[in-house]
Design an enzyme around this catalytic site. Structure first.
Site, PDB file in Angstrom:
ATOM      1  N   CYS A 132       0.820  -1.229   0.000  1.00  0.00           N
ATOM      2  CA  CYS A 132       0.000   0.000   0.000  1.00  0.00           C
ATOM      3  C   CYS A 132       0.848   1.271   0.000  1.00  0.00           C
ATOM      4  O   CYS A 132       0.351   2.353  -0.318  1.00  0.00           O
ATOM      5  CB  CYS A 132      -0.930   0.008   1.200  1.00  0.00           C
ATOM      6  SG  CYS A 132      -1.973  -1.453   1.284  1.00  0.00           S
ATOM      7  N   HIS A 137      -3.444   6.954   3.114  1.00  0.00           N
ATOM      8  CA  HIS A 137      -3.839   5.665   2.551  1.00  0.00           C
ATOM      9  C   HIS A 137      -5.199   5.293   3.145  1.00  0.00           C
ATOM     10  O   HIS A 137      -5.443   5.463   4.336  1.00  0.00           O
ATOM     11  CB  HIS A 137      -2.788   4.615   2.901  1.00  0.00           C
ATOM     12  CG  HIS A 137      -3.206   3.231   2.561  1.00  0.00           C
ATOM     13  ND1 HIS A 137      -3.701   2.898   1.326  1.00  0.00           N
ATOM     14  CD2 HIS A 137      -3.226   2.084   3.305  1.00  0.00           C
ATOM     15  CE1 HIS A 137      -3.997   1.621   1.303  1.00  0.00           C
ATOM     16  NE2 HIS A 137      -3.724   1.102   2.492  1.00  0.00           N
ATOM     17  N   ASN A 171     -10.195  -0.282   0.269  1.00  0.00           N
ATOM     18  CA  ASN A 171      -8.731  -0.183   0.213  1.00  0.00           C
ATOM     19  C   ASN A 171      -8.254  -0.675  -1.160  1.00  0.00           C
ATOM     20  O   ASN A 171      -8.358  -1.858  -1.474  1.00  0.00           O
ATOM     21  CB  ASN A 171      -8.149  -1.039   1.345  1.00  0.00           C
ATOM     22  CG  ASN A 171      -6.627  -1.006   1.393  1.00  0.00           C
ATOM     23  OD1 ASN A 171      -5.978  -0.497   0.481  1.00  0.00           O
ATOM     24  ND2 ASN A 171      -6.064  -1.545   2.461  1.00  0.00           N
TER      25      ASN A 171
END
Ligand code: ACO
Length: 331
Positions: free
Chosen positions: A118, A258, A288
């Site tokens: 990520c 994020h 996500n």
């Protein structure tokens, strides 16, 4: 660290999100979960899922073409392509080379993939900045593209509710008027590697029928441990990136974190002392999307007018590895 004159800036961003929407109600039909549980524990309402024949390279190509158009550039202008992805279409060749061919970039350009889960987009921007500073590239295309739906165990309610598919792209070019990247701070800790893994499918653990049956090729995560580590890492990295840039929290127009979990973002903002009205969130719509969350977020924030020329932006991310980091920029 003394604040430095920016070397590189993000001159354009773009995004591609697949059309198909999967809601929490859809997930209620697949695993033992509820819309209330998912919304309260994560903040996610729905996510996008790419069609079976749409891969990471195709989504990335769409985002890349849109970013080039916004920057007023042609694919022939690109010197370097960096792709961050945890879900390449194939193990070889790299997704960056596939995108190079798909967009018609020149053979004078070089292309490579970067895997930092990520955190991939922030790592990629820092790599681009370094290549520009070294004089090896003037125009860098970054593509963060993730088809998370292919590495999720759709029977595991602890992970399948969290992720979605999509791509973000950014063009990085030399800084001109003092705008650009002011600080970037990155760390990783391989001692925590087991917290998020895809155990099978690599050189040490090739795919076998047994491993496939045990779903070892799917993402596995120790959620609560990741949660705590994420808050700690992103808040500390944010504070450090602000300090390195000589900025105070009050100077920040928008934090683009994020998008993993609304509670992680709220706790990070609290520790870093950024008020929630200056925090960008879109995970209610996308979940996500791993390394694509920040470029997609930057692109939406620009479009919504939440950031523009002169804005100070703080970005922070966290992912498997473990990897994490934060970056500040003046737009
Ligand atoms: N629906 C209903 N109940 C559930 C679900 C679900 N989808 N998932 C778990 N539960 C249950 C658990 O079984 C548990 O039940 P029990 O108490 O009877 O044992 C209970 O809910 C609590 O489970 P926890 O795992 O403790 O729940 P938590 O509040 O920690 O939320 C979550 C779980 C959302 C995964 C959270 O820990 C989280 O967001 N972690 C971070 C994940 C992350 O950020 N990942 C990013 C990196 S990914 C990458 O790098 C590719």
């Amino acid at each position: 660290m003394k604040p430095r004159t920016p070397v590189a800036r993000i001159s354009a961003t773009a995004r591609y999100l697949p059309e198909r929407v999967m809601t929490n109600a859809d997930l209620e039909q697949m695993v033992d979960t509820s819309d209330t549980w998912i919304r309260e524990r994560t903040g996610i309402r729905e996510r996008r899922i790419a069609s079976r024949d749409t891969g990471a390279a195709e989504m990335g190509t769409r985002a890349a073409c849109a970013a080039l158009q916004k920057a007023g550039l042609s694919a022939r202008d690109i010197d370097l392509i960096i792709v961050s992805t945890a879900t390449p279409d194939r193990m070889l060749p790299t997704t960056s080379c596939e995108i190079q061919a798909a967009i018609g970039a020149s053979r004078r350009c070089f292309a490579y993939d970067l895997q930092a889960a990520c955190t991939g987009f922030l790592y990629a921007v820092t790599m681009a900045e370094g290549q520009i500073a070294a004089g090896r590239a003037e125009t860098v295309l970054i593509v963060s593209t993730e088809k998370m739906s292919t590495i999720i165990d759709w029977d595991d309610r602890a992970t399948c509710i969290l992720f979605g598919d999509g791509a973000g792209a950014a063009v990085v070019q030399p800084s001109t008027n003092g705008e650009g990247i002011l600080s970037s701070y990155h760390r990783s800790d391989g001692n925590l590697a087991e917290l998020i893994t895809r155990p099978a499918g690599g050189a040490r653990t090739p795919l076998t029928a047994d491993r496939l049956r045990r779903r070892e090729h799917m993402l596995q995560m120790a959620g609560p441990e990741v949660f705590k580590a994420a808050v700690r890492a992103m808040s500390k990295a944010s504070i450090r990136a602000l300090k390195d840039a000589g900025l105070e929290t009050g100077d920040i127009d928008l934090l683009v974190p994020h998008q993993a979990n609304a509670r992680i973002i709220e706790a990070t903002a609290r520790y870093a002392r950024v008020p929630m009205d200056r925090v960008f969130m879109n995970l209610d719509r996308y979940g996500n999307i791993s390394s694509a969350t920040i470029p997609v977020g930057l692109d939406e924030a620009r479009e919504e007018g939440r950031i523009g020329p002169g804005s100070h932006v703080l970005m922070t991310a966290f992912g498997a590895g473990l990897t994490w980091g934060a970056m500040t920029m003046r737009m």
